[in-house]
Design a protein around this motif. Structure first.
Motif, mmCIF file in Angstrom:
data_model
loop_
_atom_site.group_PDB
_atom_site.id
_atom_site.type_symbol
_atom_site.label_atom_id
_atom_site.label_comp_id
_atom_site.label_asym_id
_atom_site.label_seq_id
_atom_site.Cartn_x
_atom_site.Cartn_y
_atom_site.Cartn_z
ATOM 1 N N ILE A 141 23.632 -26.835 41.952
ATOM 2 C CA ILE A 141 22.689 -27.263 41.012
ATOM 3 C C ILE A 141 23.245 -27.102 39.604
ATOM 4 N N ASP A 142 23.744 -25.673 39.451
ATOM 5 C CA ASP A 142 24.025 -24.970 38.108
ATOM 6 C C ASP A 142 25.045 -25.901 37.383
ATOM 7 N N ASN A 143 25.876 -26.776 37.852
ATOM 8 C CA ASN A 143 26.969 -27.816 37.174
ATOM 9 C C ASN A 143 27.900 -26.666 36.756
ATOM 10 N N ALA A 236 16.209 -21.540 30.272
ATOM 11 C CA ALA A 236 16.910 -21.276 31.447
ATOM 12 C C ALA A 236 16.690 -19.765 31.977
ATOM 13 N N GLU A 237 16.991 -19.435 33.296
ATOM 14 C CA GLU A 237 16.573 -18.133 33.823
ATOM 15 C C GLU A 237 17.737 -17.130 33.117
ATOM 16 N N GLY A 238 18.925 -17.664 32.611
ATOM 17 C CA GLY A 238 19.872 -16.822 32.042
ATOM 18 C C GLY A 238 19.707 -16.542 30.453
ATOM 19 N N VAL A 259 23.697 -10.519 41.416
ATOM 20 C CA VAL A 259 22.473 -10.551 40.451
ATOM 21 C C VAL A 259 21.751 -11.731 40.768
ATOM 22 N N ARG A 260 20.344 -11.494 40.648
ATOM 23 C CA ARG A 260 19.535 -12.875 40.935
ATOM 24 C C ARG A 260 18.720 -12.805 39.617
ATOM 25 N N LEU A 261 18.828 -13.754 38.606
ATOM 26 C CA LEU A 261 18.004 -13.999 37.551
ATOM 27 C C LEU A 261 16.723 -14.427 37.624
ATOM 28 N N GLY A 286 11.848 -22.475 40.114
ATOM 29 C CA GLY A 286 12.674 -21.913 41.258
ATOM 30 C C GLY A 286 13.298 -22.870 42.122
ATOM 31 N N HIS A 287 13.113 -22.487 43.402
ATOM 32 C CA HIS A 287 13.857 -23.296 44.667
ATOM 33 C C HIS A 287 13.362 -24.767 44.765
ATOM 34 N N LEU A 288 12.258 -25.077 44.133
ATOM 35 C CA LEU A 288 11.972 -26.552 44.122
ATOM 36 C C LEU A 288 13.181 -27.238 43.600
ATOM 37 N N GLN A 289 14.020 -26.839 42.772
ATOM 38 C CA GLN A 289 15.071 -27.423 42.151
ATOM 39 C C GLN A 289 16.302 -27.718 43.199
ATOM 40 N N ARG A 290 16.061 -26.872 44.350
ATOM 41 C CA ARG A 290 17.294 -26.978 45.230
ATOM 42 C C ARG A 290 16.880 -27.635 46.432
ATOM 43 N N GLY A 291 15.594 -27.648 46.815
ATOM 44 C CA GLY A 291 14.901 -28.562 48.020
ATOM 45 C C GLY A 291 14.695 -30.032 47.727
HETATM 46 O O1 F6P Z 1 23.335 -20.882 42.203
HETATM 47 C C1 F6P Z 1 22.334 -21.787 42.638
HETATM 48 C C2 F6P Z 1 21.297 -20.970 42.283
HETATM 49 O O2 F6P Z 1 20.022 -21.657 42.702
HETATM 50 C C3 F6P Z 1 21.120 -20.427 40.966
HETATM 51 O O3 F6P Z 1 20.592 -21.488 40.069
HETATM 52 C C4 F6P Z 1 20.107 -19.093 41.100
HETATM 53 O O4 F6P Z 1 20.491 -18.337 40.180
HETATM 54 C C5 F6P Z 1 20.380 -18.641 42.330
HETATM 55 O O5 F6P Z 1 21.274 -19.675 43.109
HETATM 56 C C6 F6P Z 1 19.285 -18.348 43.276
HETATM 57 O O6 F6P Z 1 19.869 -17.820 44.588
HETATM 58 P P1 F6P Z 1 19.020 -17.312 45.751
HETATM 59 O O7 F6P Z 1 18.756 -18.693 46.598
HETATM 60 O O8 F6P Z 1 19.671 -16.403 46.550
HETATM 61 O O9 F6P Z 1 17.601 -16.984 45.338
#
Ligand code: F6P
Length: 364
Positions: A141-143, A236-238, A259-261, A286-291
């Motif tokens: 998702i980070d591109n 952005a988290e970073g 590292v987890r930001l 958060g992870h809503l962006q991944r699911g």
């Molecule tokens: O690389 C994808 C990503 O979702 C990042 O944007 C984020 O920083 C990280 O993974 C979160 O990782 P985890 O799933 O271990 O919390």
């Protein structure tokens, strides 16, 4: 060259929308176009080490193209070259790459397709150097992968973040508040920048442009004076304050990048409230962006990547990654994709577009 009769596929690293569409495309193209057998290793490279896999046939991948997650499972902690396991309550690590390669050979896997981001493609590159015939597919998702215009999953994440901004807008306006949306992206600001432009943010903060609190407050006040008593900030988290550091949420020891930001949104909200006295609220997406389901763009690019990866395997283009360049799918050496992270150009056209529309990056 030895004929390719059996392909192994795995999904490594953090999951993202479109993984199943790639698995489906790989399996279909391998079977339909080449009469090849396909197996999927479970939980990323861990499955290769532990010989845990499932056969993939047309039935196994039927109806999964629009679904989120990965039917194979994934892991962003299991590097076969530095493999961790718990023995008597203690973490031990060893190089299990030979075991993983032996498993590939015993299963008769002629070539591997690794669907992964930066971390997984680094591991893939190590395996390639040890003689494994493999092709990569750019996921995250980070591109932030070099050598491709886009990774699959990114546009769905932008869609989710943009929709969140739309929703925050109405409640921000009702309550005359500052609303902060913290998005993912690790060390790159792609999600924040794209979602911010699309969702009409007033301030976009990205790691590539260090911010200064004073400029953010100025922007909020400026809007107040124009009778716009609310402001939307996407961070952005970073994102980094000028002269400061990224906010680290936790460390995950066995990960490619431990590292987890996370947390910059809350920190910023407190600072804004302290200085401006304007009520500020934070949403961490958060992870809503991944699911969840991939949007059509990601279903299509995932299908193209999956089919192209099979073609690349059959053409013997090992050590390469499929990539989008302009309108075309090409192959590039994996080393090109992982030699650095692809970051937002602070002087680039997209940042310029945002600035021209009055969006602040907190730097002036
Ligand atoms: O690389 C994808 C990503 O979702 C990042 O944007 C984020 O920083 C990280 O993974 C979160 O990782 P985890 O799933 O271990 O919390």
């Amino acid at each position: 060259m030895k004929e390719i009769k059996k392909i192994g596929v795995l999904t490594g690293g953090g999951d993202c929308p479109g993984l199943n569409a790639v698995i489906r495309a790989v399996t279909k193209a391998a079977i339909i176009e080449y009469g090849c057998e396909v197996i999927g290793f479970q939980d990323g490279f861990k499955g290769m080490v532990e010989n845990s896999y499932m056969p993939l046939d047309l039935k196994a991948v039927s109806g999964i193209g629009h679904t989120g997650g990965t039917i194979l499972g994934s892991s962003n902690r299991d590097d076969p070259f530095n493999f961790h396991r718990i023995v008597n309550g203690q973490t031990e690590s060893s190089d299990e790459s030979d075991r993983a390669i032996a498993n590939l050979n015993n299963l008769g896997v002629d070539a591997l397709i690794v669907i992964g981001g930066d971390g997984s493609l680094h591991i893939a590159d190590h395996f390639y150097r040890k003689g494994v015939k493999l092709v990569g597919v750019p996921k995250t998702i980070d591109n932030d992968l070099m050598a491709t215009d886009v990774t699959f999953g990114f546009n769905t994440a932008v869609n989710t973040a943009s929709e969140a901004l739309d929703r925050l807008h109405t409640t921000a306006e009702s309550h005359h508040r500052v609303m902060i949306l913290e998005v993912m992206g690790r060390y790159a600001g792609w999600i924040s920048l794209h979602a911010g432009i699309s969702g009409g943010a007033d301030v976009i903060l990205i790691p590539e442009i260090p911010f200064n609190l004073e400029y953010i407050i100025n922007k909020i006040h400026q809007r107040y004076e124009q009778n716009k008593k609310f402001s939307i900030i996407v961070v952005a988290e970073g994102a980094i304050p000028a002269g400061g550091e990224m906010v680290v949420q936790k460390l995950v020891p066995n990960s490619h990048d431990p590292v987890r930001l996370g947390g910059v949104g809350n920190k910023l909200a407190q600072e804004i409230e302290d200085i401006s006295a304007i009520e500020t609220r934070v949403t961490v997406l958060g992870h809503l962006q991944r699911g969840g389901m991939p949007i059509p763009y990601d279903r299509i690019i995932s299908s193209r990547y999956g089919v192209a990866a099979v073609h690349a395997v059959m053409d013997g283009k090992f050590g390469s990654m499929v990539s989008l360049r302009g309108a075309n799918i090409e192959t590039v050496p994996i080393v090109e994709a992982i030699k650095d992270l692809k970051k937002v150009d602070p002087e680039g056209e997209l940042v310029g577009t945002a600035r021209a529309m009055g969006i602040s990056f907190g730097d002036r």
